[in-house]
Scaffold this active site. Structure first.
Site, PDB file in Angstrom:
ATOM      1  CG  ASP A   1      47.998  -3.033  16.619  1.00 52.52           C
ATOM      2  OD1 ASP A   1      47.178  -3.273  15.713  1.00 52.52           O
ATOM      3  OD2 ASP A   1      49.132  -3.549  16.633  1.00 52.52           O
ATOM      4  CB  SER A   2      45.899  -7.019  16.969  1.00 53.90           C
ATOM      5  OG  SER A   2      47.088  -6.890  16.206  1.00 53.90           O
TER       6      SER A   2
ATOM      7  CB  CYS B   1      44.700  -2.065  14.452  1.00 57.45           C
ATOM      8  SG  CYS B   1      44.451  -3.748  13.867  1.00 57.45           S
TER       9      CYS B   1
ATOM     10  CD  GLU C   1      52.031  -8.914  18.792  1.00 58.98           C
ATOM     11  OE1 GLU C   1      51.945  -9.166  19.994  1.00 58.98           O
ATOM     12  OE2 GLU C   1      51.906  -7.761  18.331  1.00 58.98           O
TER      13      GLU C   1
ATOM     14  CB  CYS D   1      49.664  -4.793   8.644  1.00 57.97           C
ATOM     15  SG  CYS D   1      49.843  -5.548  10.270  1.00 57.97           S
TER      16      CYS D   1
ATOM     17  CG  HIS E   1      52.036  -5.992  13.894  1.00 61.10           C
ATOM     18  ND1 HIS E   1      50.742  -5.630  14.127  1.00 61.10           N
ATOM     19  CD2 HIS E   1      52.441  -6.688  14.991  1.00 61.10           C
ATOM     20  CE1 HIS E   1      50.374  -6.100  15.317  1.00 61.10           C
ATOM     21  NE2 HIS E   1      51.389  -6.750  15.865  1.00 61.10           N
TER      22      HIS E   1
HETATM   23  N1  DGL Z   1      48.517  -4.108  13.333  1.00 59.33           N
HETATM   24  C1  DGL Z   1      47.365  -4.795  12.783  1.00 59.33           C
HETATM   25  C2  DGL Z   1      46.949  -4.089  11.477  1.00 59.33           C
HETATM   26  O1  DGL Z   1      47.309  -2.950  11.260  1.00 59.33           O
HETATM   27  C3  DGL Z   1      47.693  -6.250  12.714  1.00 59.33           C
HETATM   28  C4  DGL Z   1      46.574  -7.140  12.479  1.00 59.33           C
HETATM   29  C5  DGL Z   1      46.675  -8.490  13.086  1.00 59.33           C
HETATM   30  O2  DGL Z   1      46.711  -8.597  14.307  1.00 59.33           O
HETATM   31  O3  DGL Z   1      46.627  -9.451  12.310  1.00 59.33           O
HETATM   32  O4  DGL Z   1      46.240  -4.625  10.666  1.00 59.33           O
END
Ligand code: DGL
Length: 264
Positions: free
Chosen positions: A11-12, A74, A152, A184, A186
């Site tokens: 993931d990011s 993600c 984050e 998302c 997150h």
């Molecule tokens: N967890 C990512 C998603 O599902 C986050 C994206 C981001 O880093 O902006 O889209």
């Protein structure tokens, strides 16, 4: 496919841990490698080209360490890069998409909300899925700009996070949604706060259980399901600060301490 090889998950940042948690409980025999690209988060405001390049670097990292399948945990990277990844690499990829279909099927008011990143809304997957249900329900979309940065930073209970979230959810609530899709990975970490803001009767939809079911199905199809070592190995990597990831891992794994290795 080698059954004892690990599953790669990325993931990011820390958001994909909401998917990792489901995967580890639905597939208890599987070892996993999780990579958080926190030094390059958020992805949601970046270009498709940038996200695709990061996804390639991470995929190569996970494959070099023997992963048998990659879960792109993600929504943003799935929308931007999974088609390219599937073309360029031979392992199976499982993606995450906003769960518009179950929300549309369950809605009684005919209004559903989707909270996701700006980039996810521009992705071909989302545009196609939204189009499929456009006749049946009205889909109210809202980009959660700024939320990923707060998560984050570990600010899961802050007033700032609450106010921004309320600002984003208010118009959807006023439109009469009865289903809220978390688009998302997150955002599930904000579920307690989201529940406090939403009226009773609005269902929150997190796609992580469906992703875990799909991963099992694909592993079975490839005869790659690990029947279960006594203790599967879970490894964690980040491109950023290990601190927040270590905290969230402890939270989602029932206080199990984990070492996070800083990498690429
Ligand atoms: N967890 C990512 C998603 O599902 C986050 C994206 C981001 O880093 O902006 O889209």
């Amino acid at each position: 496919m080698n059954t004892i090889s690990p599953i790669g998950v990325f993931d990011s940042g820390i958001g994909g841990l909401s998917v990792w948690k489901e995967l580890s409980s639905a597939l208890p025999g599987e070892s996993m490698m999780y990579l958080a690209d926190s030094a390059h988060a958020p992805y949601g405001t970046k270009s498709k080209k940038y996200i695709t390049e990061r996804s390639r670097v991470i995929t190569s990292f996970l494959l070099d360490r023997g992963c048998k399948l990659i879960v792109v945990a993600c929504n943003t990277a799935t929308g931007a890069a999974i088609t390219t990844l599937r073309r360029e690499y031979e392992v199976p990829f499982i993606g995450v998409e906003p769960a518009v279909k179950p929300a549309a099927l369950a809605s009684k008011t005919g209004h559903i909300g989707v909270l996701a990143t700006a980039r996810t809304f521009k992705g071909e997957h989302f545009i196609r899925t939204k189009g499929m249900f456009a006749g049946a329900v009205e889909v109210h979309v809202q980009a959660g700009t700024g939320l990923v940065e707060l998560i984050e930073a570990g600010l899961l209970k802050s007033v700032e996070t609450h106010d921004l979230l309320e600002h984003y959810l208010r118009p959807m609530i006023e439109s009469g949604i009865d289903q809220l899709v978390l688009g998302c990975t997150h955002y599930p970490f904000l579920i307690p706060m989201i529940r406090n803001i939403l009226p009773v009767g609005v269902t929150i939809i997190d796609p992580a259980p469906a992703v875990a079911r799909q991963t099992r199905k694909v592993l079975e199809n490839f005869r790659g399901l690990n029947p279960g070592p006594d203790s599967p190995v879970h490894q964690f990597f980040t491109t950023g600060d290990p601190g927040p990831l270590e905290l969230i891992i402890k939270q989602v794994s029932g206080n199990q301490p984990a070492e996070v290795i800083r990498t690429i």
